[in-house]
Design a protein around this motif. Structure first.
Motif, PDB file in Angstrom:
ATOM      1  N   THR A  63       0.816  -1.224   0.000  1.00 14.92           N
ATOM      2  CA  THR A  63       0.000   0.000   0.000  1.00 14.92           C
ATOM      3  C   THR A  63       0.845   1.267   0.000  1.00 14.92           C
ATOM      4  O   THR A  63       0.364   2.322  -0.397  1.00 14.92           O
ATOM      5  CB  THR A  63      -0.928   0.022   1.234  1.00 14.92           C
ATOM      6  OG1 THR A  63      -0.124  -0.073   2.426  1.00 14.92           O
ATOM      7  CG2 THR A  63      -1.905  -1.146   1.205  1.00 14.92           C
ATOM      8  N   SER A  64       2.097   1.157   0.418  1.00  9.69           N
ATOM      9  CA  SER A  64       2.972   2.328   0.483  1.00  9.69           C
ATOM     10  C   SER A  64       3.593   2.615  -0.881  1.00  9.69           C
ATOM     11  O   SER A  64       4.264   1.765  -1.471  1.00  9.69           O
ATOM     12  CB  SER A  64       4.084   2.096   1.514  1.00  9.69           C
ATOM     13  OG  SER A  64       5.102   3.065   1.374  1.00  9.69           O
ATOM     14  N   THR A  65       3.370   3.819  -1.385  1.00 12.53           N
ATOM     15  CA  THR A  65       3.972   4.225  -2.658  1.00 12.53           C
ATOM     16  C   THR A  65       5.497   4.191  -2.575  1.00 12.53           C
ATOM     17  O   THR A  65       6.177   3.781  -3.518  1.00 12.53           O
ATOM     18  CB  THR A  65       3.520   5.644  -3.038  1.00 12.53           C
ATOM     19  OG1 THR A  65       2.091   5.673  -3.148  1.00 12.53           O
ATOM     20  CG2 THR A  65       4.127   6.079  -4.362  1.00 12.53           C
ATOM     21  N   GLN A  66       6.028   4.596  -1.413  1.00 11.36           N
ATOM     22  CA  GLN A  66       7.479   4.603  -1.238  1.00 11.36           C
ATOM     23  C   GLN A  66       8.055   3.204  -1.355  1.00 11.36           C
ATOM     24  O   GLN A  66       9.103   2.993  -1.974  1.00 11.36           O
ATOM     25  CB  GLN A  66       7.815   5.191   0.142  1.00 11.36           C
ATOM     26  CG  GLN A  66       9.303   5.342   0.424  1.00 11.36           C
ATOM     27  CD  GLN A  66       9.917   6.538  -0.269  1.00 11.36           C
ATOM     28  OE1 GLN A  66       9.308   7.138  -1.156  1.00 11.36           O
ATOM     29  NE2 GLN A  66      11.122   6.903   0.127  1.00 11.36           N
ATOM     30  N   MET A  67       7.372   2.204  -0.789  1.00  7.81           N
ATOM     31  CA  MET A  67       7.883   0.840  -0.838  1.00  7.81           C
ATOM     32  C   MET A  67       7.693   0.214  -2.213  1.00  7.81           C
ATOM     33  O   MET A  67       8.458  -0.653  -2.613  1.00  7.81           O
ATOM     34  CB  MET A  67       7.230  -0.011   0.243  1.00  7.81           C
ATOM     35  CG  MET A  67       7.699   0.322   1.657  1.00  7.81           C
ATOM     36  SD  MET A  67       9.521   0.152   1.856  1.00  7.81           S
ATOM     37  CE  MET A  67      10.080   1.852   1.690  1.00  7.81           C
ATOM     38  N   LYS A  68       6.700   0.656  -2.939  1.00  5.69           N
ATOM     39  CA  LYS A  68       6.568   0.220  -4.332  1.00  5.69           C
ATOM     40  C   LYS A  68       7.759   0.733  -5.135  1.00  5.69           C
ATOM     41  O   LYS A  68       8.318   0.023  -5.968  1.00  5.69           O
ATOM     42  CB  LYS A  68       5.264   0.749  -4.937  1.00  5.69           C
ATOM     43  CG  LYS A  68       4.012   0.054  -4.434  1.00  5.69           C
ATOM     44  CD  LYS A  68       2.771   0.642  -5.081  1.00  5.69           C
ATOM     45  CE  LYS A  68       1.504  -0.029  -4.564  1.00  5.69           C
ATOM     46  NZ  LYS A  68       0.281   0.566  -5.161  1.00  5.69           N
ATOM     47  N   ARG A  69       8.136   1.964  -4.854  1.00  6.14           N
ATOM     48  CA  ARG A  69       9.294   2.548  -5.530  1.00  6.14           C
ATOM     49  C   ARG A  69      10.566   1.801  -5.155  1.00  6.14           C
ATOM     50  O   ARG A  69      11.416   1.543  -6.010  1.00  6.14           O
ATOM     51  CB  ARG A  69       9.435   4.025  -5.147  1.00  6.14           C
ATOM     52  CG  ARG A  69       8.349   4.925  -5.701  1.00  6.14           C
ATOM     53  CD  ARG A  69       8.406   6.308  -5.087  1.00  6.14           C
ATOM     54  NE  ARG A  69       9.663   6.961  -5.386  1.00  6.14           N
ATOM     55  CZ  ARG A  69       9.948   7.571  -6.521  1.00  6.14           C
ATOM     56  NH1 ARG A  69       9.062   7.580  -7.491  1.00  6.14           N
ATOM     57  NH2 ARG A  69      11.101   8.173  -6.703  1.00  6.14           N
ATOM     58  N   PHE A  70      10.685   1.454  -3.877  1.00  3.57           N
ATOM     59  CA  PHE A  70      11.873   0.743  -3.425  1.00  3.57           C
ATOM     60  C   PHE A  70      11.953  -0.629  -4.075  1.00  3.57           C
ATOM     61  O   PHE A  70      13.021  -1.060  -4.520  1.00  3.57           O
ATOM     62  CB  PHE A  70      11.857   0.594  -1.900  1.00  3.57           C
ATOM     63  CG  PHE A  70      13.024  -0.191  -1.365  1.00  3.57           C
ATOM     64  CD1 PHE A  70      14.293   0.359  -1.340  1.00  3.57           C
ATOM     65  CD2 PHE A  70      12.856  -1.495  -0.907  1.00  3.57           C
ATOM     66  CE1 PHE A  70      15.380  -0.369  -0.859  1.00  3.57           C
ATOM     67  CE2 PHE A  70      13.928  -2.224  -0.426  1.00  3.57           C
ATOM     68  CZ  PHE A  70      15.190  -1.660  -0.396  1.00  3.57           C
ATOM     69  N   ARG A  71      10.835  -1.329  -4.128  1.00  2.35           N
ATOM     70  CA  ARG A  71      10.793  -2.665  -4.741  1.00  2.35           C
ATOM     71  C   ARG A  71      11.256  -2.591  -6.192  1.00  2.35           C
ATOM     72  O   ARG A  71      12.072  -3.388  -6.655  1.00  2.35           O
ATOM     73  CB  ARG A  71       9.379  -3.219  -4.646  1.00  2.35           C
ATOM     74  CG  ARG A  71       9.197  -4.661  -5.132  1.00  2.35           C
ATOM     75  CD  ARG A  71       7.743  -5.058  -4.899  1.00  2.35           C
ATOM     76  NE  ARG A  71       7.494  -6.444  -5.199  1.00  2.35           N
ATOM     77  CZ  ARG A  71       7.216  -6.917  -6.416  1.00  2.35           C
ATOM     78  NH1 ARG A  71       7.169  -6.074  -7.444  1.00  2.35           N
ATOM     79  NH2 ARG A  71       6.983  -8.194  -6.612  1.00  2.35           N
ATOM     80  N   LYS A  72      10.753  -1.603  -6.919  1.00  2.00           N
ATOM     81  CA  LYS A  72      11.147  -1.423  -8.321  1.00  2.00           C
ATOM     82  C   LYS A  72      12.625  -1.045  -8.418  1.00  2.00           C
ATOM     83  O   LYS A  72      13.342  -1.508  -9.319  1.00  2.00           O
ATOM     84  CB  LYS A  72      10.292  -0.341  -8.975  1.00  2.00           C
ATOM     85  CG  LYS A  72      10.599  -0.109 -10.457  1.00  2.00           C
ATOM     86  CD  LYS A  72       9.688   0.963 -11.046  1.00  2.00           C
ATOM     87  CE  LYS A  72       9.950   1.125 -12.543  1.00  2.00           C
ATOM     88  NZ  LYS A  72      11.332   1.537 -12.847  1.00  2.00           N
ATOM     89  N   TYR A  73      13.085  -0.223  -7.495  1.00  2.00           N
ATOM     90  CA  TYR A  73      14.486   0.205  -7.481  1.00  2.00           C
ATOM     91  C   TYR A  73      15.417  -1.000  -7.355  1.00  2.00           C
ATOM     92  O   TYR A  73      16.390  -1.125  -8.095  1.00  2.00           O
ATOM     93  CB  TYR A  73      14.693   1.166  -6.312  1.00  2.00           C
ATOM     94  CG  TYR A  73      16.125   1.592  -6.076  1.00  2.00           C
ATOM     95  CD1 TYR A  73      16.707   2.598  -6.836  1.00  2.00           C
ATOM     96  CD2 TYR A  73      16.888   0.997  -5.067  1.00  2.00           C
ATOM     97  CE1 TYR A  73      18.021   3.002  -6.604  1.00  2.00           C
ATOM     98  CE2 TYR A  73      18.204   1.401  -4.833  1.00  2.00           C
ATOM     99  CZ  TYR A  73      18.757   2.392  -5.601  1.00  2.00           C
ATOM    100  OH  TYR A  73      20.057   2.792  -5.375  1.00  2.00           O
ATOM    101  N   ILE A  74      15.118  -1.903  -6.435  1.00  2.00           N
ATOM    102  CA  ILE A  74      15.958  -3.085  -6.235  1.00  2.00           C
ATOM    103  C   ILE A  74      15.880  -4.011  -7.445  1.00  2.00           C
ATOM    104  O   ILE A  74      16.899  -4.540  -7.900  1.00  2.00           O
ATOM    105  CB  ILE A  74      15.543  -3.844  -4.960  1.00  2.00           C
ATOM    106  CG1 ILE A  74      15.757  -2.960  -3.726  1.00  2.00           C
ATOM    107  CG2 ILE A  74      16.337  -5.139  -4.825  1.00  2.00           C
ATOM    108  CD1 ILE A  74      17.188  -2.572  -3.464  1.00  2.00           C
ATOM    109  N   TYR A  75      14.676  -4.201  -7.994  1.00  2.00           N
ATOM    110  CA  TYR A  75      14.546  -5.049  -9.184  1.00  2.00           C
ATOM    111  C   TYR A  75      15.350  -4.471 -10.352  1.00  2.00           C
ATOM    112  O   TYR A  75      15.999  -5.210 -11.101  1.00  2.00           O
ATOM    113  CB  TYR A  75      13.081  -5.201  -9.577  1.00  2.00           C
ATOM    114  CG  TYR A  75      12.404  -6.389  -8.953  1.00  2.00           C
ATOM    115  CD1 TYR A  75      12.888  -7.685  -9.143  1.00  2.00           C
ATOM    116  CD2 TYR A  75      11.261  -6.238  -8.170  1.00  2.00           C
ATOM    117  CE1 TYR A  75      12.273  -8.785  -8.567  1.00  2.00           C
ATOM    118  CE2 TYR A  75      10.638  -7.336  -7.584  1.00  2.00           C
ATOM    119  CZ  TYR A  75      11.147  -8.605  -7.793  1.00  2.00           C
ATOM    120  OH  TYR A  75      10.545  -9.694  -7.231  1.00  2.00           O
ATOM    121  N   ASP A  76      15.305  -3.159 -10.521  1.00  3.17           N
ATOM    122  CA  ASP A  76      16.072  -2.525 -11.598  1.00  3.17           C
ATOM    123  C   ASP A  76      17.575  -2.710 -11.393  1.00  3.17           C
ATOM    124  O   ASP A  76      18.322  -2.970 -12.342  1.00  3.17           O
ATOM    125  CB  ASP A  76      15.742  -1.031 -11.681  1.00  3.17           C
ATOM    126  CG  ASP A  76      14.351  -0.759 -12.224  1.00  3.17           C
ATOM    127  OD1 ASP A  76      13.744  -1.697 -12.781  1.00  3.17           O
ATOM    128  OD2 ASP A  76      13.869   0.384 -12.080  1.00  3.17           O
TER     129      ASP A  76
END
Length: 240
Positions: free
Chosen positions: A163-176
């Protein structure tokens, strides 16, 4: 001004304008900013006319979300979350927003002040501390293991459950970051190999570099002849 009804209301407005099945992006674009110098401006207007101001809003929003000293509810949080989602649906705008993503604050338990970059670096050290524990202190190993578990928790959580936009960004950051690491092909460092193998690895890399740089060689030329022509003896290559 209600999160529960905002998108439904936007969808009805778009249908009234002749768009029978509006996309989520179109519905988000209909929402308006209820504060600041562009009060009542639709999201789509901000993207088209003032990306700088929108970035200012979203940068401050990220700081608020990750502030461990924050108390109580943030004003218009859901509006800013939706604005973040809308802005990031445009690749050209997303690039502007991601410019400083390395310095975004992770803000999770035990790592409240760590940046995305720092969490990535700890995550990457996990294998090294397992393979060469003598190079790390007990405290360092503990921190690395905790960081790895924390990052893995987000990677293993479906994005639809975050639900956290920040953690969605973090998840994508690590995957990238993982993707960049997988697609890169760094040269082997002979110094990391046992002394008996270092000379062989260095020779092999020399041959590989020569093969890449000299396209004039016939593709049908035997590999042994190619190696010999580059000064690599069979004793160097035996066992490869």
């Amino acid at each position: 001004m209600s999160q529960v009804t905002a998108l439904t209301h936007a969808e009805k407005l778009l249908q009234a304008e002749g768009i029978h099945v509006p996309s989520r992006q179109q519905c988000l674009g209909k929402l308006v900013v209820p504060f600041g110098q562009h009060e009542h401006a639709p999201f789509r207007w901000l993207v088209a006319n003032d990306v700088g101001y929108m970035k200012y809003i979203l940068d401050r929003h990220r700081t608020e979300v990750t502030n461990p000293q924050r108390k109580g509810e943030m004003g218009n949080q859901w509006v800013k979350d939706y604005l973040t989602e809308y802005a990031e649906s445009f690749p050209q705008v997303s690039v502007v927003l991601e410019a400083n993503i390395d310095r975004c604050i992770y803000g999770q338990k035990s790592f409240e002040d760590h940046t995305f970059q720092e969490m990535w670096e700890l995550y990457c050290q996990y294998s090294s501390q397992k393979d060469r524990p003598e190079k790390f202190s007990n405290e360092q190993r503990e921190v690395i293991q905790k960081a790895h578990s924390s990052v893995k928790r987000w990677l293993n959580t479906p994005v639809t459950h975050i639900t956290s936009t920040q953690m969605k960004r973090f998840r994508k950051y690590i995957y990238d970051k993982e993707q960049q690491r997988l697609t890169s092909t760094p040269r082997c460092d002979p110094s990391l190999w046992p002394s008996d193998d270092a000379e062989l690895i260095a020779a092999s890399q020399s041959v590989e570099d020569s093969l890449k740089s000299q396209h004039s060689l016939s593709a049908s030329q035997p590999l042994k002849q190619q190696l010999t022509s580059r000064g690599v003896s069979s004793s160097q290559t035996s066992g490869t």
